[in-house]
Design an enzyme around this catalytic site. Structure first.
Site, PDB file in Angstrom:
ATOM      1  N   GLY A 188       5.779  -1.752   7.116  1.00 40.34           N
ATOM      2  CA  GLY A 188       7.062  -2.227   7.361  1.00 40.34           C
ATOM      3  C   GLY A 188       8.011  -1.210   8.136  1.00 40.34           C
ATOM      4  O   GLY A 188       7.480  -0.073   8.776  1.00 40.34           O
ATOM      5  N   GLU A 189       9.041  -1.852   8.601  1.00 40.29           N
ATOM      6  CA  GLU A 189      10.052  -1.239   9.541  1.00 40.29           C
ATOM      7  C   GLU A 189      11.247  -0.866   8.386  1.00 40.29           C
ATOM      8  O   GLU A 189      12.068  -1.584   8.220  1.00 40.29           O
ATOM      9  CB  GLU A 189      10.386  -2.311  10.553  1.00 40.29           C
ATOM     10  CG  GLU A 189      11.682  -1.515  11.450  1.00 40.29           C
ATOM     11  CD  GLU A 189      11.510  -0.380  11.778  1.00 40.29           C
ATOM     12  OE1 GLU A 189      10.471   0.376  12.444  1.00 40.29           O
ATOM     13  OE2 GLU A 189      12.469   0.550  11.435  1.00 40.29           O
TER      14      GLU A 189
ATOM     15  N   CYS B  13      -1.158  -1.754  15.669  1.00 47.17           N
ATOM     16  CA  CYS B  13      -0.910  -1.709  14.098  1.00 47.17           C
ATOM     17  C   CYS B  13      -1.513  -2.691  13.360  1.00 47.17           C
ATOM     18  O   CYS B  13      -1.169  -3.774  13.561  1.00 47.17           O
ATOM     19  CB  CYS B  13       0.644  -1.381  14.087  1.00 47.17           C
ATOM     20  SG  CYS B  13       1.057  -1.180  12.071  1.00 47.17           S
TER      21      CYS B  13
ATOM     22  N   SER C 125       9.005   6.055  16.894  1.00 45.60           N
ATOM     23  CA  SER C 125       7.630   5.596  17.468  1.00 45.60           C
ATOM     24  C   SER C 125       8.047   5.210  18.730  1.00 45.60           C
ATOM     25  O   SER C 125       8.389   4.148  19.185  1.00 45.60           O
ATOM     26  CB  SER C 125       7.299   4.409  16.639  1.00 45.60           C
ATOM     27  OG  SER C 125       6.689   4.811  15.449  1.00 45.60           O
ATOM     28  N   LEU C 126       7.725   6.174  19.674  1.00 38.34           N
ATOM     29  CA  LEU C 126       8.038   6.057  21.254  1.00 38.34           C
ATOM     30  C   LEU C 126       6.628   5.522  21.673  1.00 38.34           C
ATOM     31  O   LEU C 126       6.861   4.329  22.208  1.00 38.34           O
ATOM     32  CB  LEU C 126       8.360   7.230  21.824  1.00 38.34           C
ATOM     33  CG  LEU C 126       9.178   7.237  22.884  1.00 38.34           C
ATOM     34  CD1 LEU C 126      10.467   6.596  22.736  1.00 38.34           C
ATOM     35  CD2 LEU C 126       9.440   8.661  23.470  1.00 38.34           C
ATOM     36  N   HIS C 127       5.524   6.022  21.880  1.00 40.89           N
ATOM     37  CA  HIS C 127       4.310   5.445  22.185  1.00 40.89           C
ATOM     38  C   HIS C 127       4.213   5.296  23.683  1.00 40.89           C
ATOM     39  O   HIS C 127       2.836   4.784  24.015  1.00 40.89           O
ATOM     40  CB  HIS C 127       3.712   4.323  21.347  1.00 40.89           C
ATOM     41  CG  HIS C 127       4.041   4.409  19.965  1.00 40.89           C
ATOM     42  ND1 HIS C 127       3.497   5.910  19.203  1.00 40.89           N
ATOM     43  CD2 HIS C 127       4.273   3.657  18.779  1.00 40.89           C
ATOM     44  CE1 HIS C 127       3.657   5.645  18.040  1.00 40.89           C
ATOM     45  NE2 HIS C 127       4.201   4.328  17.653  1.00 40.89           N
TER      46      HIS C 127
ATOM     47  N   CYS D 145       5.068  -6.662   8.059  1.00 35.12           N
ATOM     48  CA  CYS D 145       6.043  -6.139   9.053  1.00 35.12           C
ATOM     49  C   CYS D 145       6.112  -6.983  10.214  1.00 35.12           C
ATOM     50  O   CYS D 145       5.317  -7.798  10.522  1.00 35.12           O
ATOM     51  CB  CYS D 145       5.435  -4.827   9.499  1.00 35.12           C
ATOM     52  SG  CYS D 145       6.456  -4.098  10.716  1.00 35.12           S
TER      53      CYS D 145
ATOM     54  N   CYS E 121       3.607  -4.735  16.453  1.00 38.48           N
ATOM     55  CA  CYS E 121       3.063  -3.625  17.299  1.00 38.48           C
ATOM     56  C   CYS E 121       1.711  -3.808  17.680  1.00 38.48           C
ATOM     57  O   CYS E 121       0.941  -3.944  16.504  1.00 38.48           O
ATOM     58  CB  CYS E 121       3.382  -2.189  16.966  1.00 38.48           C
ATOM     59  SG  CYS E 121       5.306  -1.870  16.945  1.00 38.48           S
TER      60      CYS E 121
ATOM     61  N   GLU F 127       0.760  -1.138  -0.096  1.00 40.67           N
ATOM     62  CA  GLU F 127      -0.005  -0.294   0.046  1.00 40.67           C
ATOM     63  C   GLU F 127       0.772   1.183  -0.050  1.00 40.67           C
ATOM     64  O   GLU F 127       2.012   1.249   0.669  1.00 40.67           O
ATOM     65  CB  GLU F 127      -0.936   0.093   1.348  1.00 40.67           C
ATOM     66  CG  GLU F 127      -1.801  -1.071   1.489  1.00 40.67           C
ATOM     67  CD  GLU F 127      -2.846  -0.951   2.467  1.00 40.67           C
ATOM     68  OE1 GLU F 127      -3.638  -1.881   2.493  1.00 40.67           O
ATOM     69  OE2 GLU F 127      -3.015   0.206   2.797  1.00 40.67           O
TER      70      GLU F 127
ATOM     71  N   SER G 144      10.304   6.969   9.719  1.00 41.35           N
ATOM     72  CA  SER G 144       9.832   6.431  10.820  1.00 41.35           C
ATOM     73  C   SER G 144      10.268   5.088  11.224  1.00 41.35           C
ATOM     74  O   SER G 144      10.190   4.266  10.456  1.00 41.35           O
ATOM     75  CB  SER G 144       8.391   6.617  11.100  1.00 41.35           C
ATOM     76  OG  SER G 144       7.541   6.382  12.029  1.00 41.35           O
TER      77      SER G 144
ATOM     78  N   CYS H  76       2.760   8.619   1.681  1.00 39.56           N
ATOM     79  CA  CYS H  76       3.237   7.523   2.555  1.00 39.56           C
ATOM     80  C   CYS H  76       3.635   6.315   2.116  1.00 39.56           C
ATOM     81  O   CYS H  76       2.991   5.815   1.413  1.00 39.56           O
ATOM     82  CB  CYS H  76       2.128   7.443   3.555  1.00 39.56           C
ATOM     83  SG  CYS H  76       2.342   6.633   4.929  1.00 39.56           S
TER      84      CYS H  76
ATOM     85  N   CYS I 234      -2.645   6.320   9.433  1.00 37.43           N
ATOM     86  CA  CYS I 234      -1.516   5.701  10.061  1.00 37.43           C
ATOM     87  C   CYS I 234      -1.680   4.476  10.743  1.00 37.43           C
ATOM     88  O   CYS I 234      -2.706   4.576  11.620  1.00 37.43           O
ATOM     89  CB  CYS I 234      -0.827   6.814  11.112  1.00 37.43           C
ATOM     90  SG  CYS I 234       0.313   7.666  10.498  1.00 37.43           S
TER      91      CYS I 234
ATOM     92  N   ASN J 133      -6.008   5.670  15.808  1.00 38.79           N
ATOM     93  CA  ASN J 133      -6.705   5.267  14.735  1.00 38.79           C
ATOM     94  C   ASN J 133      -7.254   3.815  14.857  1.00 38.79           C
ATOM     95  O   ASN J 133      -6.303   2.813  14.716  1.00 38.79           O
ATOM     96  CB  ASN J 133      -5.968   5.586  13.207  1.00 38.79           C
ATOM     97  CG  ASN J 133      -5.611   6.699  13.190  1.00 38.79           C
ATOM     98  OD1 ASN J 133      -6.271   7.719  13.578  1.00 38.79           O
ATOM     99  ND2 ASN J 133      -4.352   6.779  12.450  1.00 38.79           N
TER     100      ASN J 133
HETATM  101  N1  SAH Z   1       7.550   0.890  11.241  1.00 38.85           N
HETATM  102  C1  SAH Z   1       7.631   2.018  11.263  1.00 38.85           C
HETATM  103  C2  SAH Z   1       7.101   2.853  10.337  1.00 38.85           C
HETATM  104  C3  SAH Z   1       5.367   2.342  10.062  1.00 38.85           C
HETATM  105  S1  SAH Z   1       4.381   2.925  11.156  1.00 38.85           S
HETATM  106  C4  SAH Z   1       7.274   2.634  12.733  1.00 38.85           C
HETATM  107  O1  SAH Z   1       7.068   1.900  13.509  1.00 38.85           O
HETATM  108  O2  SAH Z   1       7.416   4.060  12.849  1.00 38.85           O
HETATM  109  C5  SAH Z   1       4.029   4.574  10.983  1.00 38.85           C
HETATM  110  C6  SAH Z   1       3.541   5.270  12.308  1.00 38.85           C
HETATM  111  O3  SAH Z   1       2.151   4.932  12.346  1.00 38.85           O
HETATM  112  C7  SAH Z   1       4.207   4.857  13.683  1.00 38.85           C
HETATM  113  O4  SAH Z   1       4.404   6.030  14.349  1.00 38.85           O
HETATM  114  C8  SAH Z   1       3.199   3.974  14.063  1.00 38.85           C
HETATM  115  O5  SAH Z   1       3.531   3.735  15.227  1.00 38.85           O
HETATM  116  C9  SAH Z   1       1.752   4.845  13.609  1.00 38.85           C
HETATM  117  N2  SAH Z   1       0.767   3.929  13.692  1.00 38.85           N
HETATM  118  C10 SAH Z   1       0.608   2.532  13.809  1.00 38.85           C
HETATM  119  N3  SAH Z   1      -0.513   1.947  14.191  1.00 38.85           N
HETATM  120  C11 SAH Z   1      -1.394   3.233  14.586  1.00 38.85           C
HETATM  121  C12 SAH Z   1      -2.736   3.322  14.837  1.00 38.85           C
HETATM  122  N4  SAH Z   1      -3.572   2.429  14.925  1.00 38.85           N
HETATM  123  N5  SAH Z   1      -3.032   4.463  15.023  1.00 38.85           N
HETATM  124  C13 SAH Z   1      -2.288   5.645  14.772  1.00 38.85           C
HETATM  125  N6  SAH Z   1      -1.029   5.686  14.387  1.00 38.85           N
HETATM  126  C14 SAH Z   1      -0.433   4.112  14.352  1.00 38.85           C
END
Ligand code: SAH
Length: 365
Positions: free
Chosen positions: A175-176, A135, A228-230, A128, A132, A108, A205, A121, A347, A304
């Site tokens: 993907g990462e 995701c 991506s800290l979260h 991936c 996570c 995609e 990212s 994007c 995202c 999301n």
């Molecule tokens: N693997 C990389 C890039 C892909 S994700 C990474 O983890 O950064 C791109 C961004 O979308 C990241 O910040 C990821 O954490 C965020 N993301 C993933 N799932 C999401 C969701 N359900 N809602 C909002 N952001 C999300």
């Protein structure tokens, strides 16, 4: 998206196709060397470059400035473009593309138009492996890394479909990227030099892979690094991101500090806000403590929704409170509302929902 060649497709000689990687992704010098190897003058290399990157041909047979005889010879040499499998437009103008690769796998890409910009994007892998919890991509597992040309192709596809130059690129699709650093870095250089997009308009990212942020810093690129800290502490991060078990928060932050020192670019931290989980004032305080020490920026991303898990997106008031809590502690912060939510194009919502059809079946395009 593209017209098929009307010329007869000759089988290229083995010498021509053996070890020929697709031409997309190659620099002007490489393309010039390629045409020279076939006894063609150097200016043909420049033409080839222009037809691949500016005109966006999918087949060498379509390069009408080349002689018919030579076109017939090279028509089967792959340019390396994908085929459009599905295109869907959200009410906000965001367009999601499912692209079919040469081996039938689907990835995609998303085109996000704003008043002055067109952002793409892009995906760096098919699926991936990071898994996570929040995701959608991670739920489908990992299939393979993308090649350089498969990354560049996504940008050209969006640019051609919109009929407008792409201004920004975010490596935030499937993907990462840092598990595919070589192809991603080659794609960044190609998009910069051959497609003409400034590195400072690109964001990579990553969830963070031990040692790899340092490796990226050594490339001396000018792209923005987004991490991506979260979560604001180790235990919570491990709950959301399985790979965090092998990567202490302190070690990740130390690599980020090195990145700033080596590149002079600030790091952007992404923080998905999950209601009741990581959005309390104490989390803001912890977060501020971690990122306060160096040049950085926090991007808050309201969650999301995806179907597999039942996390909740906080209310606008809660999001605002969290942001103000950080601002009080002098953290540079902004909220990123994803576009394309209605079409699962936001995202974290990208997934290969479509099973790849057999190579010879009809594809809507
Ligand atoms: N693997 C990389 C890039 C892909 S994700 C990474 O983890 O950064 C791109 C961004 O979308 C990241 O910040 C990821 O954490 C965020 N993301 C993933 N799932 C999401 C969701 N359900 N809602 C909002 N952001 C999300």
């Amino acid at each position: 998206m593209h017209s098929a060649s009307s010329l007869p497709v000759a089988s290229p000689t083995p010498a021509l196709t053996a070890a020929i990687s697709p031409l997309l992704g190659q620099s002007l010098d490489q393309l010039t060397a390629w045409v020279a190897a076939q006894g063609q003058p150097a200016y043909r290399g420049k033409q080839l470059h222009q037809w691949i990157y500016e005109k966006g041909v999918h087949s060498l047979g379509d390069i009408t400035v080349f002689s018919k005889a030579w076109r017939a010879d090279i028509a089967a040499v792959p340019v390396g473009r994908s085929q459009l499998h599905l295109r869907s437009k959200a009410p906000d103008g965001t367009i999601k593309y499912l692209l079919r690769l040469h081996d039938g796998l689907i990835i995609e890409a998303v085109g996000i138009p704003t008043a002055k910009r067109l952002t793409v994007c892009v995906s760096s892998q098919v699926g991936c492996p990071m898994a996570c919890d929040f995701c959608a991509t991670g739920k489908g597992g990992f299939l393979r890394n993308l090649d350089t040309h498969e990354i560049v192709d996504q940008v050209l596809t969006v640019q051609q479909d919109f009929g407008q130059r792409v201004s920004n690129i975010v490596f935030m699709g499937m993907g990462e990227p840092l598990l595919n650093t070589d192809s991603v870095v080659a794609a960044i250089r190609c998009l910069n030099q051959d497609v003409g997009i400034g590195q400072r308009n690109m964001t990579l990212s990553t969830v963070g892979i031990p040692g790899h942020i340092r490796r990226l810093a050594e490339q001396h690129l000018q792209v923005t690094l987004a991490v991506s800290l979260h979560a604001s502490n180790q235990a919570q991060r491990e709950q959301l991101i399985p790979s965090a078990r092998q990567y202490r928060l302190e070690a990740l932050l130390a690599e980020c500090q090195d990145y700033v020192a080596t590149t002079g670019r600030r790091v952007s931290f992404e923080y998905i806000l999950l209601a009741g989980l990581n959005d309390r004032p104490e989390h803001a305080a912890e977060l501020a403590h971690h990122v306060g020490g160096f040049q950085s920026h926090v991007n808050l991303i309201p969650y999301n929704p995806i179907s597999e898990v039942d996390y909740q997106r906080p209310s606008d008031v809660q999001i605002q409170d969290f942001m103000e809590e950080l601002q009080r502690r002098n953290v540079a912060v902004s909220v990123r509302y994803s576009r394309g939510l209605e079409k699962d194009a936001a995202c974290g919502q990208l997934r290969a929902t479509q099973i790849a059809p057999p190579m010879d079946s009809q594809i809507p395009s």
